[in-house]
Write an enzyme that holds these catalytic residues in place. Structure first.
Site, PDB file in Angstrom:
ATOM      1  N   ALA A   1       0.266  38.719  -6.893  1.00 22.51           N
ATOM      2  CA  ALA A   1       0.975  37.956  -7.926  1.00 22.51           C
ATOM      3  C   ALA A   1       1.675  36.736  -7.349  1.00 22.51           C
ATOM      4  CB  ALA A   1       2.012  38.852  -8.611  1.00 22.51           C
ATOM      5  N   VAL A   2       1.743  35.711  -8.180  1.00 23.89           N
ATOM      6  CA  VAL A   2       2.534  34.509  -7.899  1.00 23.89           C
ATOM      7  C   VAL A   2       3.428  34.292  -9.119  1.00 23.89           C
ATOM      8  CG1 VAL A   2       2.419  31.986  -7.633  1.00 23.89           C
ATOM      9  CG2 VAL A   2       0.829  33.440  -6.361  1.00 23.89           C
TER      10      VAL A   2
ATOM     11  N   GLU B   1      -9.293  46.038  -8.532  1.00 18.74           N
ATOM     12  CA  GLU B   1      -9.574  46.428  -9.911  1.00 18.74           C
ATOM     13  C   GLU B   1      -8.802  45.478 -10.800  1.00 18.74           C
ATOM     14  OE1 GLU B   1      -9.811  50.836 -11.182  1.00 18.74           O
ATOM     15  OE2 GLU B   1     -11.419  49.753 -10.209  1.00 18.74           O
TER      16      GLU B   1
ATOM     17  N   ASN C   1      -9.007  38.893 -17.252  1.00 14.79           N
ATOM     18  CA  ASN C   1      -7.849  38.362 -16.523  1.00 14.79           C
ATOM     19  C   ASN C   1      -8.278  37.026 -15.916  1.00 14.79           C
ATOM     20  OD1 ASN C   1      -5.782  37.738 -14.713  1.00 14.79           O
ATOM     21  ND2 ASN C   1      -5.426  39.878 -14.171  1.00 14.79           N
TER      22      ASN C   1
ATOM     23  N   TYR D   1     -10.915  35.128  -7.981  1.00 15.94           N
ATOM     24  CA  TYR D   1     -11.630  36.130  -7.188  1.00 15.94           C
ATOM     25  C   TYR D   1     -13.096  35.718  -7.007  1.00 15.94           C
ATOM     26  CZ  TYR D   1      -7.595  39.124  -8.194  1.00 15.94           C
ATOM     27  OH  TYR D   1      -6.325  39.634  -8.286  1.00 15.94           O
TER      28      TYR D   1
HETATM   29  C1  LIG Z   1      -3.610  35.442 -10.231  1.00 11.90           C
HETATM   30  C2  LIG Z   1      -2.467  34.613  -9.710  1.00 11.90           C
HETATM   31  C3  LIG Z   1      -1.878  35.320  -8.486  1.00 11.90           C
HETATM   32  C4  LIG Z   1      -2.999  33.235  -9.277  1.00 11.90           C
HETATM   33  O1  LIG Z   1      -1.920  32.503  -8.687  1.00 11.90           O
HETATM   34  P1  LIG Z   1      -1.944  30.899  -8.597  1.00 11.90           P
HETATM   35  O2  LIG Z   1      -0.935  30.501  -7.582  1.00 11.90           O
HETATM   36  O3  LIG Z   1      -1.825  30.284  -9.936  1.00 11.90           O
HETATM   37  O4  LIG Z   1      -3.407  30.628  -8.011  1.00 11.90           O
HETATM   38  P2  LIG Z   1      -4.066  29.225  -7.637  1.00 11.90           P
HETATM   39  O5  LIG Z   1      -3.189  28.093  -8.070  1.00 11.90           O
HETATM   40  O6  LIG Z   1      -4.469  29.282  -6.213  1.00 11.90           O
HETATM   41  O7  LIG Z   1      -5.424  29.233  -8.441  1.00 11.90           O
HETATM   42  C5  LIG Z   1      -5.447  29.578  -9.754  1.00 11.90           C
HETATM   43  C6  LIG Z   1      -6.887  29.587 -10.131  1.00 11.90           C
HETATM   44  O8  LIG Z   1      -7.200  30.809 -10.727  1.00 11.90           O
HETATM   45  C7  LIG Z   1      -7.256  30.645 -12.135  1.00 11.90           C
HETATM   46  N1  LIG Z   1      -6.135  31.422 -12.661  1.00 11.90           N
HETATM   47  C8  LIG Z   1      -5.628  32.504 -12.071  1.00 11.90           C
HETATM   48  N2  LIG Z   1      -4.655  33.026 -12.817  1.00 11.90           N
HETATM   49  C9  LIG Z   1      -4.517  32.262 -13.893  1.00 11.90           C
HETATM   50  C10 LIG Z   1      -3.663  32.295 -15.024  1.00 11.90           C
HETATM   51  N3  LIG Z   1      -2.750  33.256 -15.174  1.00 11.90           N
HETATM   52  N4  LIG Z   1      -3.803  31.362 -15.942  1.00 11.90           N
HETATM   53  C11 LIG Z   1      -4.716  30.394 -15.792  1.00 11.90           C
HETATM   54  N5  LIG Z   1      -5.548  30.332 -14.727  1.00 11.90           N
HETATM   55  C12 LIG Z   1      -5.455  31.240 -13.792  1.00 11.90           C
HETATM   56  C13 LIG Z   1      -7.152  29.182 -12.440  1.00 11.90           C
HETATM   57  O9  LIG Z   1      -8.308  28.853 -13.148  1.00 11.90           O
HETATM   58  C14 LIG Z   1      -7.132  28.503 -11.101  1.00 11.90           C
HETATM   59  O10 LIG Z   1      -8.360  27.954 -10.809  1.00 11.90           O
HETATM   60  P3  LIG Z   1      -8.497  26.360 -10.644  1.00 11.90           P
HETATM   61  O11 LIG Z   1      -7.628  25.995  -9.493  1.00 11.90           O
HETATM   62  O12 LIG Z   1      -9.942  26.172 -10.386  1.00 11.90           O
HETATM   63  O13 LIG Z   1      -8.011  25.808 -11.960  1.00 11.90           O
HETATM   64  C15 LIG Z   1      -1.367  34.396 -10.780  1.00 11.90           C
HETATM   65  O14 LIG Z   1      -1.967  33.826 -11.919  1.00 11.90           O
HETATM   66  C16 LIG Z   1      -0.656  35.669 -11.223  1.00 11.90           C
HETATM   67  O15 LIG Z   1       0.290  36.107 -10.568  1.00 11.90           O
HETATM   68  N6  LIG Z   1      -1.074  36.269 -12.339  1.00 11.90           N
HETATM   69  C17 LIG Z   1      -0.384  37.435 -12.916  1.00 11.90           C
HETATM   70  C18 LIG Z   1      -0.590  38.661 -12.089  1.00 11.90           C
HETATM   71  C19 LIG Z   1      -2.055  39.046 -12.030  1.00 11.90           C
HETATM   72  O16 LIG Z   1      -2.750  39.090 -13.014  1.00 11.90           O
HETATM   73  N7  LIG Z   1      -2.513  39.355 -10.792  1.00 11.90           N
HETATM   74  C20 LIG Z   1      -3.881  39.766 -10.563  1.00 11.90           C
HETATM   75  C21 LIG Z   1      -4.037  41.197 -10.914  1.00 11.90           C
HETATM   76  S1  LIG Z   1      -5.757  41.697 -10.727  1.00 11.90           S
END
Ligand SMILES: CC(C)(COP(=O)(O)OP(=O)(O)OC[C@H]1O[C@@H](n2cnc3c(N)ncnc32)[C@H](O)[C@@H]1OP(=O)(O)O)[C@@H](O)C(=O)NCCC(=O)NCCS
Length: 162
Positions: free
Chosen positions: A83-84, A116, A121, A127
């Site tokens: 998560a971020v 998983e 999502n 991924y």
């Molecule tokens: C998944 C997560 C860690 C990505 O963090 P982030 O710092 O935004 O990641 P990045 O900036 O490196 O890249 C994001 C990329 O993933 C996609 N993405 C991932 N999560 C997204 C979100 N919540 N909304 C929109 N796009 C998302 C985007 O398309 C983006 O791709 P792009 O750069 O080609 O546009 C963050 O969205 C998060 O914490 N989500 C909630 C928790 C979660 O679902 N974790 C995964 C559980 S399986």
């Protein structure tokens, strides 16, 4: 990179800070403090923090933006949580963290990384960019607060030794 087990209570606080702000409550994916601290007592569990400035293993006084929690067994590892915080998303921190986790797994001889995720999502795009592919579907696996059910996708990344 910060590696578990967490002997540092400050890091547990920081993981929980990200946890509290990152997972939408309707999906019920966030772990509580006890679940995280117990998991970190298990052999093979490790975590990695990323700071708001993109630094890995940021010192305690720096703002933390995200974390990954993983557990390995033999040459396989599972990404349990990733998560971020919303205010730091879309800046490449998630990609930097995932890249570091994969490089570290490679360095430790891990050959397969699993995770998983719930179907649809948006993290799936990230991924896929790193080469994860879906190897199985658990129909209606996640039960949302609304009662709705969502499929779980089991994903795998084969790590080619470098
Ligand atoms: C998944 C997560 C860690 C990505 O963090 P982030 O710092 O935004 O990641 P990045 O900036 O490196 O890249 C994001 C990329 O993933 C996609 N993405 C991932 N999560 C997204 C979100 N919540 N909304 C929109 N796009 C998302 C985007 O398309 C983006 O791709 P792009 O750069 O080609 O546009 C963050 O969205 C998060 O914490 N989500 C909630 C928790 C979660 O679902 N974790 C995964 C559980 S399986």
């Amino acid at each position: 990179m910060t590696l578990g087990p967490a002997d540092n209570g400050d890091d547990l606080d920081r993981i929980m800070e990200v946890m509290a702000g990152s997972f939408a409550p309707e999906y019920g994916e966030a772990w509580n403090r006890r679940q995280v601290s117990d998991s970190l007592l298990l052999a093979g569990t490790r975590y990695c923090l990323i700071g708001a400035d993109g630094s890995l293993a940021p010192p305690g006084e720096d703002p933390v933006a995200g974390f990954a929690l993983l557990r390995s067994m033999f040459d396989e590892e599972e990404l349990l949580l990733f998560a971020v915080l919303p205010q730091y998303r879309g800046k490449g921190l998630g990609a930097a963290l995932l890249g570091a986790v994969i490089a570290d797994a490679n360095a430790r001889g891990i050959s397969r990384l699993f995770l998983e995720m719930r179907r649809n999502n948006p993290a799936g795009k990230l991924y896929a960019r790193f080469g994860f592919r879906t190897i199985g579907i658990r129909p209606r696996y996640y039960r949302l607060a609304s009662g709705e059910r969502l499929d779980a996708l089991s994903q795998e990344l084969i790590i080619t030794a470098k």
